[in-house]
Design a protein around this motif. Structure first.
Motif, short mmCIF file in Angstrom:
data_model
loop_
_atom_site.label_atom_id
_atom_site.label_comp_id
_atom_site.label_asym_id
_atom_site.label_seq_id
_atom_site.Cartn_x
_atom_site.Cartn_y
_atom_site.Cartn_z
N ALA A 184 -23.69 192.69 36.39
CA ALA A 184 -22.15 192.85 35.71
C ALA A 184 -21.56 191.68 35.38
O ALA A 184 -20.87 191.56 34.20
CB ALA A 184 -21.25 194.02 36.68
N TRP A 185 -21.40 190.73 36.28
CA TRP A 185 -20.86 189.50 36.26
C TRP A 185 -21.73 188.71 34.64
O TRP A 185 -21.14 188.18 33.77
CB TRP A 185 -21.06 188.40 37.20
CG TRP A 185 -20.31 187.09 37.17
CD1 TRP A 185 -18.94 186.99 36.89
CD2 TRP A 185 -20.84 186.00 36.76
NE1 TRP A 185 -18.59 185.66 36.83
CE2 TRP A 185 -19.78 185.08 36.59
CE3 TRP A 185 -22.06 185.52 36.90
CZ2 TRP A 185 -20.06 183.78 36.37
CZ3 TRP A 185 -22.47 184.12 36.69
CH2 TRP A 185 -21.36 183.25 36.59
N ILE A 186 -23.04 188.67 34.68
CA ILE A 186 -23.65 188.10 33.69
C ILE A 186 -23.28 188.73 32.40
O ILE A 186 -23.23 188.10 31.40
CB ILE A 186 -25.22 188.46 33.94
CG1 ILE A 186 -25.40 187.28 35.11
CG2 ILE A 186 -26.06 188.03 32.72
CD1 ILE A 186 -27.09 187.47 35.42
N ILE A 187 -23.26 190.23 32.41
CA ILE A 187 -22.76 190.90 31.24
C ILE A 187 -21.64 190.56 30.72
O ILE A 187 -21.23 190.50 29.66
CB ILE A 187 -23.03 192.43 31.43
CG1 ILE A 187 -24.39 192.63 31.61
CG2 ILE A 187 -22.32 193.14 30.17
CD1 ILE A 187 -24.73 194.16 32.28
N ALA A 188 -20.59 190.59 31.77
CA ALA A 188 -19.07 190.17 31.23
C ALA A 188 -19.13 188.70 30.72
O ALA A 188 -18.31 188.60 29.59
CB ALA A 188 -18.41 190.30 32.75
N VAL A 189 -19.89 187.71 31.32
CA VAL A 189 -19.71 186.33 30.67
C VAL A 189 -20.13 186.25 29.46
O VAL A 189 -19.69 185.62 28.45
CB VAL A 189 -20.69 185.49 31.70
CG1 VAL A 189 -20.78 184.12 31.24
CG2 VAL A 189 -19.73 185.30 33.13
N ILE A 190 -21.41 186.92 29.08
CA ILE A 190 -22.22 186.76 27.83
C ILE A 190 -21.26 187.59 26.64
O ILE A 190 -21.04 187.26 25.55
CB ILE A 190 -23.69 187.51 27.83
CG1 ILE A 190 -24.35 186.73 28.83
CG2 ILE A 190 -23.93 187.62 26.52
CD1 ILE A 190 -25.80 187.14 28.87
N SER A 191 -20.83 188.72 27.32
CA SER A 191 -19.96 189.55 26.46
C SER A 191 -18.66 188.72 26.02
O SER A 191 -18.12 188.85 24.80
CB SER A 191 -19.36 190.90 26.99
OG SER A 191 -20.50 191.48 27.34
N ALA A 192 -17.99 188.00 26.91
CA ALA A 192 -16.78 187.20 26.49
C ALA A 192 -17.19 186.00 25.79
O ALA A 192 -16.31 185.53 24.83
CB ALA A 192 -16.02 187.08 27.88
N GLY A 193 -18.36 185.23 26.25
CA GLY A 193 -18.39 184.01 25.83
C GLY A 193 -19.45 183.79 24.73
O GLY A 193 -19.76 182.72 23.98
N TYR A 208 -22.64 183.00 22.49
CA TYR A 208 -23.86 182.07 22.90
C TYR A 208 -23.21 180.97 23.83
O TYR A 208 -24.35 180.73 24.63
CB TYR A 208 -24.12 181.28 21.46
CG TYR A 208 -24.63 182.23 20.32
CD1 TYR A 208 -26.03 182.88 20.48
CD2 TYR A 208 -23.92 182.45 19.34
CE1 TYR A 208 -26.43 183.51 19.49
CE2 TYR A 208 -24.46 183.25 18.05
CZ TYR A 208 -25.59 184.03 18.33
OH TYR A 208 -26.03 184.72 17.59
N GLY A 209 -22.01 180.61 23.88
CA GLY A 209 -21.67 179.84 24.77
C GLY A 209 -21.89 180.28 26.17
O GLY A 209 -22.41 179.55 27.37
N GLY A 210 -21.56 181.61 26.38
CA GLY A 210 -21.77 182.65 27.75
C GLY A 210 -23.22 182.05 28.17
O GLY A 210 -23.54 181.88 29.30
N ILE A 211 -24.04 182.34 27.24
CA ILE A 211 -25.65 182.39 27.56
C ILE A 211 -25.95 180.99 28.00
O ILE A 211 -26.68 180.79 28.96
CB ILE A 211 -26.32 182.84 26.37
CG1 ILE A 211 -26.10 184.30 25.82
CG2 ILE A 211 -27.65 182.40 26.23
CD1 ILE A 211 -26.59 184.45 24.61
N ALA A 212 -25.51 179.80 27.02
CA ALA A 212 -25.90 178.70 27.61
C ALA A 212 -25.25 178.22 28.96
O ALA A 212 -25.89 177.62 29.78
CB ALA A 212 -25.20 177.61 26.69
N PHE A 213 -24.04 178.61 29.27
CA PHE A 213 -23.38 178.52 30.57
C PHE A 213 -24.23 178.99 31.84
O PHE A 213 -24.51 178.49 32.84
CB PHE A 213 -21.91 179.08 30.55
CG PHE A 213 -21.21 179.06 31.87
CD1 PHE A 213 -20.73 177.85 32.47
CD2 PHE A 213 -20.96 180.27 32.73
CE1 PHE A 213 -20.29 178.10 33.71
CE2 PHE A 213 -20.50 180.45 33.77
CZ PHE A 213 -20.05 179.17 34.31
#
Length: 209
Positions: free
Chosen positions: A11-20, A22-27
């Motif tokens: 759920a946290w991973i999904i939230a980070v990618i959804s909000a960020g 490509y930057g979220g993926i890199a993070f």
């Protein structure tokens, strides 16, 4: 049980990618490559799923993931470069590392050279920790980053491609969700068994000394 273990992390991973984006993926991939157990096997397939929805581009997803691997690997590389043997001798026991592991890594680098980083970046588990022995071996930094990127990109691409294909098929084949529901339990059990085996082996070695 499996869902209780995986759900909060996923759920946290999904939230980070959804909000960020490509930057979220890199993070997230940077965290995974900094020797923190955040599974790329969740990060990249979900990113691939978003490719299937039209939000992301597959090649940009793989590139963002590989760049994240480079960023996160700086931590392990610098710790290995500046801490080296002294770091392992003093703190290695807290992360199940010992001088035998370091000696093995050094011999591997002596035999195969810098290509070790490229090859290990394509392997599960090992890929997250290979930056440390690369730093200990004082591998040239530019070469380290080039090999890290080249080795990480196919890994990120393959996982994202699987996620894209599964995402495209999810709505058309109801059997898929049942198959994956059973498969995640197998993955978690295999990971748990591997961790337990490794810990028991290390405990046995230390008692034998």
């Amino acid at each position: 049980m499996t869902e209780r273990i995986l759900a909060p992390v996923a759920a946290w991973i999904i939230a980070v990618i959804s909000a960020g984006g490509y930057g979220g993926i890199a993070f997230l991939m940077a965290i995974e490559s900094a020797c923190i157990p955040l599974p790329s096997e969740i990060i990249m397939p979900f990113s691939g799923y978003l490719v299937s929805t039209g939000r992301f581009d597959l090649y940009l997803v793989a590139t963002a993931g590989a760049l994240g691997c480079n960023l996160g690997s700086i931590v392990g590389y610098e710790v290995g470069r500046h801490g080296g043997r002294a770091f392992v001798a003093r703190y290695g026991r807290y992360v199940l590392l010992n001088m035998d592991h370091l000696a093995h890594a050094e011999r591997f680098f002596e035999r195969w050279g810098s290509i070790t980083v490229l090859v290990c970046r394509l392997l599960p588990f090992v890929r997250s920790f290979i930056a440390f022995p690369a730093g200990v071996a004082r591998m040239p930094l530019l070469r380290f980053h080039i090999y890290t990127f080249i080795g990480s990109w196919p890994w990120c691409f393959a996982l994202a491609w699987v996620g894209m294909k599964l995402g495209a098929a999810w709505a058309t084949d109801p059997r898929l969700s049942h198959i994956l529901h059973g498969a995640d339990a197998v993955v978690v059990l295999a990971l748990a068994a591997g961790i337990v085996w490794f810990i028991l082996r290390e405990v046995k070695k230390r008692r034998a000394r």
